[in-house]
Design a protein around this motif. Structure first.
Motif, PDB file in Angstrom:
ATOM      1  N   ARG A  95       0.833  -1.207   0.000  1.00  0.00           N
ATOM      2  CA  ARG A  95       0.000   0.000   0.000  1.00  0.00           C
ATOM      3  C   ARG A  95       0.864   1.252   0.000  1.00  0.00           C
ATOM      4  NH1 ARG A  95      -4.291  -0.698   4.750  1.00  0.00           N
ATOM      5  NH2 ARG A  95      -5.221   1.107   3.695  1.00  0.00           N
ATOM      6  N   GLY A  96       0.548   2.157  -0.920  1.00  0.00           N
ATOM      7  CA  GLY A  96       1.214   3.451  -0.947  1.00  0.00           C
ATOM      8  C   GLY A  96       0.712   4.333   0.177  1.00  0.00           C
ATOM      9  N   MET A  97       1.423   5.437   0.394  1.00  0.00           N
ATOM     10  CA  MET A  97       1.071   6.306   1.512  1.00  0.00           C
ATOM     11  C   MET A  97      -0.283   6.973   1.340  1.00  0.00           C
ATOM     12  SD  MET A  97       4.770   7.976   2.390  1.00  0.00           S
ATOM     13  CE  MET A  97       4.965   8.477   0.701  1.00  0.00           C
ATOM     14  N   ARG A  98      -0.732   7.131   0.103  1.00  0.00           N
ATOM     15  CA  ARG A  98      -2.044   7.732  -0.113  1.00  0.00           C
ATOM     16  C   ARG A  98      -3.169   6.848   0.411  1.00  0.00           C
ATOM     17  NH1 ARG A  98      -1.820  10.197  -6.316  1.00  0.00           N
ATOM     18  NH2 ARG A  98      -0.250  11.825  -5.919  1.00  0.00           N
ATOM     19  N   ASP A  99      -2.889   5.562   0.550  1.00  0.00           N
ATOM     20  CA  ASP A  99      -3.913   4.621   1.010  1.00  0.00           C
ATOM     21  C   ASP A  99      -3.927   4.467   2.525  1.00  0.00           C
ATOM     22  OD1 ASP A  99      -4.638   4.084  -1.622  1.00  0.00           O
ATOM     23  OD2 ASP A  99      -3.192   2.454  -1.810  1.00  0.00           O
ATOM     24  N   LEU A 100      -3.067   5.218   3.212  1.00  0.00           N
ATOM     25  CA  LEU A 100      -2.937   5.079   4.659  1.00  0.00           C
ATOM     26  C   LEU A 100      -2.977   6.451   5.325  1.00  0.00           C
ATOM     27  CD1 LEU A 100       0.106   2.651   4.559  1.00  0.00           C
ATOM     28  CD2 LEU A 100      -2.185   1.987   5.316  1.00  0.00           C
ATOM     29  N   ALA A 101      -3.507   6.500   6.528  1.00  0.00           N
ATOM     30  CA  ALA A 101      -3.351   7.697   7.349  1.00  0.00           C
ATOM     31  C   ALA A 101      -1.931   7.722   7.902  1.00  0.00           C
ATOM     32  CB  ALA A 101      -4.361   7.682   8.495  1.00  0.00           C
ATOM     33  N   ARG A 102      -1.434   8.895   8.175  1.00  0.00           N
ATOM     34  CA  ARG A 102      -0.051   9.000   8.654  1.00  0.00           C
ATOM     35  C   ARG A 102       0.152   8.184   9.929  1.00  0.00           C
ATOM     36  NH1 ARG A 102       3.032  14.694   8.833  1.00  0.00           N
ATOM     37  NH2 ARG A 102       2.500  14.484   6.626  1.00  0.00           N
ATOM     38  N   SER A 103      -0.836   8.142  10.775  1.00  0.00           N
ATOM     39  CA  SER A 103      -0.718   7.372  12.016  1.00  0.00           C
ATOM     40  C   SER A 103      -0.587   5.873  11.769  1.00  0.00           C
ATOM     41  CB  SER A 103      -1.931   7.634  12.910  1.00  0.00           C
ATOM     42  OG  SER A 103      -3.131   7.237  12.255  1.00  0.00           O
ATOM     43  N   GLU A 104      -0.951   5.422  10.565  1.00  0.00           N
ATOM     44  CA  GLU A 104      -0.885   4.000  10.237  1.00  0.00           C
ATOM     45  C   GLU A 104       0.472   3.581   9.679  1.00  0.00           C
ATOM     46  OE1 GLU A 104      -5.085   2.473   8.744  1.00  0.00           O
ATOM     47  OE2 GLU A 104      -4.504   4.285   7.646  1.00  0.00           O
ATOM     48  N   PHE A 105       1.334   4.543   9.309  1.00  0.00           N
ATOM     49  CA  PHE A 105       2.606   4.200   8.665  1.00  0.00           C
ATOM     50  C   PHE A 105       3.443   3.238   9.506  1.00  0.00           C
ATOM     51  CE2 PHE A 105       2.705   8.491   6.191  1.00  0.00           C
ATOM     52  CZ  PHE A 105       1.694   8.036   5.357  1.00  0.00           C
ATOM     53  N   PRO A 106       3.695   3.528  10.807  1.00  0.00           N
ATOM     54  CA  PRO A 106       4.560   2.627  11.583  1.00  0.00           C
ATOM     55  C   PRO A 106       4.010   1.208  11.666  1.00  0.00           C
ATOM     56  CG  PRO A 106       4.298   4.733  12.717  1.00  0.00           C
ATOM     57  CD  PRO A 106       3.298   4.732  11.596  1.00  0.00           C
ATOM     58  N   GLY A 107       2.731   1.085  12.005  1.00  0.00           N
ATOM     59  CA  GLY A 107       2.145  -0.238  12.154  1.00  0.00           C
ATOM     60  C   GLY A 107       2.138  -1.019  10.856  1.00  0.00           C
ATOM     61  N   TYR A 108       1.831  -0.338   9.760  1.00  0.00           N
ATOM     62  CA  TYR A 108       1.809  -1.016   8.465  1.00  0.00           C
ATOM     63  C   TYR A 108       3.202  -1.505   8.088  1.00  0.00           C
ATOM     64  CZ  TYR A 108       1.327  -1.921   3.498  1.00  0.00           C
ATOM     65  OH  TYR A 108       1.349  -2.522   2.258  1.00  0.00           O
ATOM     66  N   CYS A 109       4.190  -0.650   8.237  1.00  0.00           N
ATOM     67  CA  CYS A 109       5.554  -1.024   7.876  1.00  0.00           C
ATOM     68  C   CYS A 109       6.049  -2.195   8.728  1.00  0.00           C
ATOM     69  CB  CYS A 109       6.481   0.178   8.020  1.00  0.00           C
ATOM     70  SG  CYS A 109       8.118  -0.056   7.307  1.00  0.00           S
ATOM     71  N   ARG A 110       5.814  -2.126  10.024  1.00  0.00           N
ATOM     72  CA  ARG A 110       6.236  -3.224  10.902  1.00  0.00           C
ATOM     73  C   ARG A 110       5.566  -4.537  10.498  1.00  0.00           C
ATOM     74  NH1 ARG A 110       6.315   0.751  15.239  1.00  0.00           N
ATOM     75  NH2 ARG A 110       4.077   0.383  15.557  1.00  0.00           N
TER      76      ARG A 110
END
Length: 315
Positions: A37-52
């Motif tokens: 998923r690209g960053m446009r598909d995620l809220a900024r708060s979701e970046f850490p959890g998604y990446c992990r």
């Protein structure tokens, strides 16, 4: 193979997420996550959890040492996870390694910086992600001096001297193409499911060399469709040839026609850009954008890891 040599390389942009598990000693790609998923598909708060979560298969195996992560692309922009610097040119891999930014939410994780151009007459340009592709491309080509074309939504033309990026120019070719089809009268009759037409693309290239400018040329897609030779299925390739032709021709004064151009792109853009470059007197040499990204980030990683080891030894 020592587990300490493994590193995770991530290319995270607005629309895509790709990652590779790499052995630094052999440069072998051990495993790959081809899409996410690209960053446009995620809220900024979701970046850490998604990446992990996505990288957990490589980082959470208790039988192996956790590899460090290096991320490049729009992940380091103001719209991304954490804003990484964009130091001014000239820049090389050693310079970028000095500016990597640690990510507090993930242990042993860094974001590679972008770069910016500040020239005469208040000229300012920026890039984020393409700089590692540039360094990876010249490594793949085995050269230290090169002119490069990197197609995309925001295409880049760049010049490297003695292994350092010294200047570049951005053109919004891909984004204008998509905007014309999605949000103007040109897109209404366009059949986007039609097979690609090389002849329509070539007509667009020819149009780009005629007088009256880009804005008029874009409208000719409308008039040609109404009273000329352009079918609905040919509108998109015509616009593509037109816009790519304008991009390439606009770079001729600055980037010298007739010389070899390193074309760094995905497969989908290789054919159109090779045709346009040849039509305008250039000699393209294609290098996979995927390979360029991997090579470029590996170069930065090797230097950063060396600096860390030297700092640790100094302590």
């Amino acid at each position: 193979m020592s587990e300490q040599q493994r590193v995770i390389i991530v290319d995270w942009g607005a629309k895509s997420f790709r990652a590779w598990l790499v052995d630094l000693e052999t440069d072998a790609v051990l495993d790959e996550i081809p899409e996410g998923r690209g960053m446009r598909d995620l809220a900024r708060s979701e970046f850490p959890g998604y990446c992990r979560a996505v990288l957990s298969r490589w980082r959470d195996d208790p039988s192996q040492t956790r590899p460090p992560v290096y991320m490049a692309g729009m992940v380091g922009s103001v719209l991304g996870w954490l804003t990484a610097p964009q130091p001014p040119l000239p820049q090389g891999p050693d310079d970028l390694a000095e500016h990597v930014v640690p990510v507090e939410e993930m242990r042993d994780t860094w974001i590679v910086p972008g770069v910016r151009l500040e020239g005469e007459q208040d000229r300012v340009d920026v890039m984020r992600g393409e700089e590692v592709q540039i360094f990876g491309a010249i490594d793949a080509a085995g050269c230290k001096d090169a002119t490069l074309c990197l197609p995309g939504n925001h295409s880049k033309w760049a010049e490297v001297k003695d292994g350092k990026l010294i200047r570049f120019t951005t053109s919004m070719t891909g984004e204008i193409f998509q905007t014309c089809l999605d949000h103007t009268i040109l897109g209404q009759p366009a059949d986007r499911k039609a097979p690609w037409s090389d002849s329509a693309f070539e007509r667009g290239l020819l149009q780009s060399d005629r007088p009256d400018g880009l804005l008029h040329h874009i409208f000719t897609a409308r008039s040609r469709h109404l009273y000329g030779d352009l079918g609905g299925g040919e509108i998109a390739p015509f616009l593509s040839g037109l816009l790519i032709g304008h991009e390439v021709r606009a770079m001729e004064d600055s980037y010298h026609p007739g010389q070899e151009i390193l074309l760094v792109s995905a497969d989908a853009l290789r054919g159109p850009y090779e045709a346009a470059l040849r039509a305008c007197g250039h000699t393209p040499r294609w290098i996979s954008a995927k390979e360029a990204t991997q090579r470029g980030v590996r170069a930065v990683v090797a230097r950063h890891q060396k600096h860390r080891a030297e700092d640790a030894a100094g302590r």
